[in-house]
Scaffold this motif. Structure first.
Motif, short mmCIF file in Angstrom:
data_model
loop_
_atom_site.label_atom_id
_atom_site.label_comp_id
_atom_site.label_asym_id
_atom_site.label_seq_id
_atom_site.Cartn_x
_atom_site.Cartn_y
_atom_site.Cartn_z
N ASP A 286 36.68 42.97 45.21
CA ASP A 286 37.97 42.63 45.82
C ASP A 286 38.83 41.83 44.84
N LEU A 287 38.19 40.89 44.15
CA LEU A 287 38.93 40.10 43.17
C LEU A 287 39.34 40.95 41.98
N ASP A 288 38.63 42.04 41.75
CA ASP A 288 38.92 42.88 40.60
C ASP A 288 40.21 43.68 40.78
N GLN A 289 40.83 43.57 41.97
CA GLN A 289 42.09 44.25 42.18
C GLN A 289 43.25 43.55 41.47
N ARG A 290 43.04 42.32 41.08
CA ARG A 290 44.08 41.56 40.38
C ARG A 290 43.71 41.44 38.90
N THR A 291 44.65 40.98 38.10
CA THR A 291 44.38 40.80 36.67
C THR A 291 43.55 39.55 36.44
N ASN A 292 42.47 39.69 35.67
CA ASN A 292 41.60 38.56 35.33
C ASN A 292 41.42 38.54 33.81
N ASP B 66 42.88 42.65 30.85
CA ASP B 66 42.30 42.65 32.19
C ASP B 66 40.81 42.91 32.06
N ARG C 155 34.03 35.56 40.43
CA ARG C 155 34.95 35.87 39.34
C ARG C 155 34.28 35.90 37.97
N GLU D 254 44.48 33.25 31.64
CA GLU D 254 44.86 32.60 32.89
C GLU D 254 44.75 31.08 32.77
#
Length: 839
Positions: A264-270, A257, A400, A274
């Motif tokens: 806000d996007l950092d709340q999900r796995t990046n 991660d 992102r 992917e």
């Protein structure tokens, strides 16, 4: 390679509907897999290329290689290999281009005034960018790099029929940006666009005048060949544990991660995985979804900026990827901000810019520069782009961009370099195995040269990064393997080649921890398959590290045109390195008259585990019940610019009356001239053919010359796979040439006769040595003092002591000049093998 508007190509009779393809095909690859149809040997007509299923075979793959490397399609002298160099990871870059002679076909724009606009020479030499009319010849061309074509079986997908104008048929995705193939947009049709774009004799691009289009059979062969390149599976690298801490940290980042700029996007796995599933080209674990077109959010205009730097008046448009069909004036200057807004036609509903596929990363470290326009010079630059502002504001990204820590880029680079080195090791061993399995007791030196190139790539990717040398023990193994391969190439020495393989096999354990190293396993392959009077016969070799299982049979299934009809088996075990002949225990099967493909599958029902489960079959084309000619080359020579060959018709009938017997002459894989005589050539007769295409002076040094009989397939033969003969020659020196004329064994003692068929004696005071091997493993040696006069022979025994060959059938081999003590005019003919049975 682009769409071809009817206004620009009236001679091709292509309609606009065929050109505006809503398909998923990438600009680089030229292949899919699998079977030729016997009557498909005339050039296709414009607009008729469609995808079809093809059955791959070793013969078809080898034919595809010959076409890829040597076929010009009656064009300007270029071939597929002009841009996709076999010895340079099937690509080219600025460094490689700088070493080419000025008369190389790549520079046809500089040497032929009629083709001055086929390339932008400044951009080609400065940045390795080729010119492509991806949106049609009635619109400005763009500039793109040449991506490699390795591992295509792992970057293509089937299905996607909903994107092909609503028609239900498969089309294979190729890579780059879905704007490369004409007609139905399939991967199989990609070479058609390549010929028109790159191989034309004039900018008019008139079919039948400026080039000829490929035949259906040539398209099949090209597909089979290119899908055979590189890896055939994608390793589960997420499970790897690396010995180098930086590479392990990089793997954790890649699959973990990574923080991004938008909170806000950092709340999900990046993470990188992917889009690069297991570091491959897939953005989905579903095969049918692999390598679908996505917006990879590249800055599409680096070539424009580069063009402006060289020439402010250079009219190079922005490259928006798939669907860019019109241009705005600002496109030429918008590169300064990386914010081009290309326009699209109404029926193209994809995102508005930057539309490019996801590339595989297993081959990335040694195939730079990067991105569609070579805009990232180093691997680290390409990683760093995904933390940049142009990526952060691109459509589809929107905040992102990754937030990298101080060492993150280098750690990700270390991980990618490590998996690239593992692929170098796998590829080099594969090339050595194929070289040692070459027919006629001759080691395939070209394949050893490819193994050497992979070994050197392994050294480079682990030694040239910003962190210094990674995995130093693995680098040393690559270096040792390179030295052994250089020796094997110089002397056609299988002992040295096997030494290189041993070194390479140890690379993996010096990159990964022990829990990632699989146990040693057998690996059975079919080295020959034949048919006569209802009976199939095959030879199966265990090229693995250990014997097959005791009490488990080695089975072979025999198929004709894809349908199994009988089988054979012998009891195991089969020792490592040993071979066995297997017949038709399942009964005879009479093949109908005609031309068919017979196939032998070793370990047919998977009775035991192998180190490689993908190499168990061998196919051979045969003609039953038909009388056909069969031309072979029995000799090839060169002197003072002139090539000469002897062609024999070993078939049962004469070649056709009025059809010439042609021979193409190549040097180191590149065709330079040709010869021909008028037919017919009677069954059993031979003819000498010279250099009617003109003289060609070979540079001083050692080279491989090759003669291809029936070079453009003018007539059908009973065997289409045996038309070529290669010979290693040394130009500019008088040298000895030692060969083994006989080898025998009795009561532990080997004896051989060595002849010097060269023009001068071997060196005084230098011994003539012979290494004796059994089933590929050396056990003793012999030697006599030199010199050996030109034309003289000598008998050599077993000075290294006796060796008792075990009971059974074995292959004994004598290697003359076993450790390459002196130079020879031909370094490829030093060995002789003989099968013996010890009671």
């Amino acid at each position: 390679m682009g769409h071809f508007p009817s206004a620009a190509l009236n001679s091709l009779n292509l309609t606009k509907e065929l050109l505006m393809l809503n398909t998923v095909v990438l600009i680089v690859a030229m292949a899919f897999s699998y079977a030729a149809v016997a009557d498909d040997n005339v050039p296709i007509t414009p607009g008729t290329c469609v995808d079809r299923s093809v059955t791959s075979s070793p013969a078809l793959i080898e034919e595809g290689r010959r076409i890829f490397k040597g076929e010009t399609f009656n064009g300007n002298g270029r071939t597929c290999e002009t841009c996709h160099r076999e010895n340079y990871n099937f690509t080219i870059d600025k460094e490689f281009i700088s070493r080419l002679p000025n008369d190389d076909p790549l520079f046809v724009a500089e040497n032929n005034p009629a083709l001055q606009d086929i390339e932008n020479s400044e951009m080609l030499r400065e940045f390795g960018l080729i010119t492509l009319n991806i949106d049609g010849f009635d619109k400005p061309a763009v500039l793109r790099g040449v991506p490699h074509i390795l591992g295509l079986s792992q970057t293509t997908a089937l299905g996607v029929s909903e994107l092909i104008r609503g028609e239900s048929r498969p089309v294979h995705e190729t890579g780059w940006s879905a704007d490369g193939a004409p007609d139905d947009g399939s991967l199989r049709c990609f070479p058609v666009g390549s010929v028109v774009q790159h191989l034309t004799n004039s900018m008019n691009r008139v079919n039948g005048v400026d080039f000829r289009l490929p035949t259906q059979h040539e398209l099949d062969a090209l597909l089979a060949y290119q899908l055979s390149l590189g890896r055939r599976s994608t390793p589960v690298v997420s499970s790897f544990t690396f010995l180098e801490p930086a590479a392990q940290r990089g793997k954790t980042l890649f699959f973990g991660d990574i923080p991004v700029r938008d909170p806000d996007l950092d709340q999900r796995t990046n993470n990188c995985a992917e889009c690069h599933v297991e570091a491959g080209a897939s953005n989905s674990t579903n095969f049918l979804a692999r390598n679908r077109i996505i917006n990879s959010n590249l800055s599409p205009n680096a070539p424009v900026c580069r063009g402006l730097e060289l020439n402010s008046r250079m009219d190079i448009p922005g490259d928006g990827g798939f669907g860019k069909i019109s241009y705005q004036p600002d496109d030429i200057i918008a590169c300064r901000t990386g914010n081009v807004q290309p326009q699209f036609s109404g029926d193209q509903l994809q995102q508005s810019r930057g539309f490019f596929n996801t590339p595989s990363l297993h081959e990335a470290a040694d195939t730079g520069p990067f991105f569609h326009n070579n805009s990232a010079e180093t691997l680290e630059d390409s990683i760093r782009f995904y933390s940049s502002e142009p990526f952060n504001v691109a459509d589809g990204a929107n905040g992102r961009a990754f937030v990298f820590g101080p060492n993150d880029v280098n750690d990700l680079s270390a991980f990618l370099r490590a998996i690239n080195a593992l692929e170098n090791e796998r590829s080099a061993i594969d090339s050595i195995d194929k070289a040692l399995a070459a027919s006629g007791n001759q080691i395939d030196v070209e394949l050893l040269q490819l193994a050497l190139a992979d070994s050197k790539d392994g050294i480079e990717v682990l030694s040239t990064g910003p962190m210094g040398t990674l995995f130093p023990k693995a680098v040393q193994l690559f270096q040792d393997a390179s030295l052994s391969l250089s020796s094997a190439i110089a002397s056609s020495d299988s002992v040295a080649a096997n030494q290189a393989k041993t070194k390479l096999a140890a690379v993996r354990s010096n990159i990964l921890t022990d829990n990632n190293i699989p146990p040693p396993l057998p690996d059975v392959i079919v080295t020959s398959v034949s048919y006569a009077n209802g009976i199939f016969t095959s030879t199966v070799k265990n090229q693995g590290a250990v014997a097959t299982s005791t009490g488990v049979v080695i089975g072979v299934a025999y198929s004709v045109d894809g349908a199994q009809h009988t089988w054979g088996a012998v009891n195991g075990p089969l020792a490592a390195g040993a071979s066995v002949t297997i017949g038709s225990d399942g009964g005879a099967y009479t093949i109908p008259n005609g031309t068919h493909t017979i196939t032998a599958y070793a370990d047919d029902v998977n009775r035991f585990a192998e180190s490689n489960e993908t190499n168990n079959q061998l196919s051979q084309s045969i003609t039953v019940g038909a009388s056909l000619p069969d031309v072979i080359v029995t000799s090839v020579s060169y002197a003072n610019g002139i090539f000469t060959s002897t062609v024999k018709n070993q078939g049962t009938v004469a070649t056709p009356t009025g059809v010439v017997i042609g021979v193409a002459y190549s040097v180191d894989g590149v065709q330079h001239t040709w010869g021909a005589v008028n037919g017919p050539l009677a069954a059993g007769a031979s003819v000498t053919i010279g250099s009617d295409g003109g003289a060609y002076t070979i540079p001083n040094g050692t080279h491989t010359i090759t003669a291809y009989a029936d070079d453009v397939n003018r007539f059908a033969e009973s065997n289409e796979t045996n038309n070529q003969l290669s010979q290693s020659i040394t130009v500019g020196a008088s040298l000895p040439d030692v060969i083994v004329t006989s080898v025998s064994y009795a009561n532990g003692i080997f004896t051989s006769t060595v002849k010097n068929q060269g023009t001068v004696a071997t060196p005084t005071g230098v011994v003539i040595g012979v290494a004796y091997s059994v089933d590929g493993a050396q056990h003793t040696w012999g030697a006599v003092n030199g010199p050996l006069a030109a034309g003289a022979s000598v008998t050599i025994g077993s000075d290294g002591g006796p060796y008792t060959v075990p009971n059974g059938t074995h292959t004994i081999t004598a290697y003359a000049d076993d450790v390459n003590r002196f130079a020879e005019s031909n370094e490829t003919n030093n060995q002789l093998s003989h099968s013996i049975t010890v009671p």
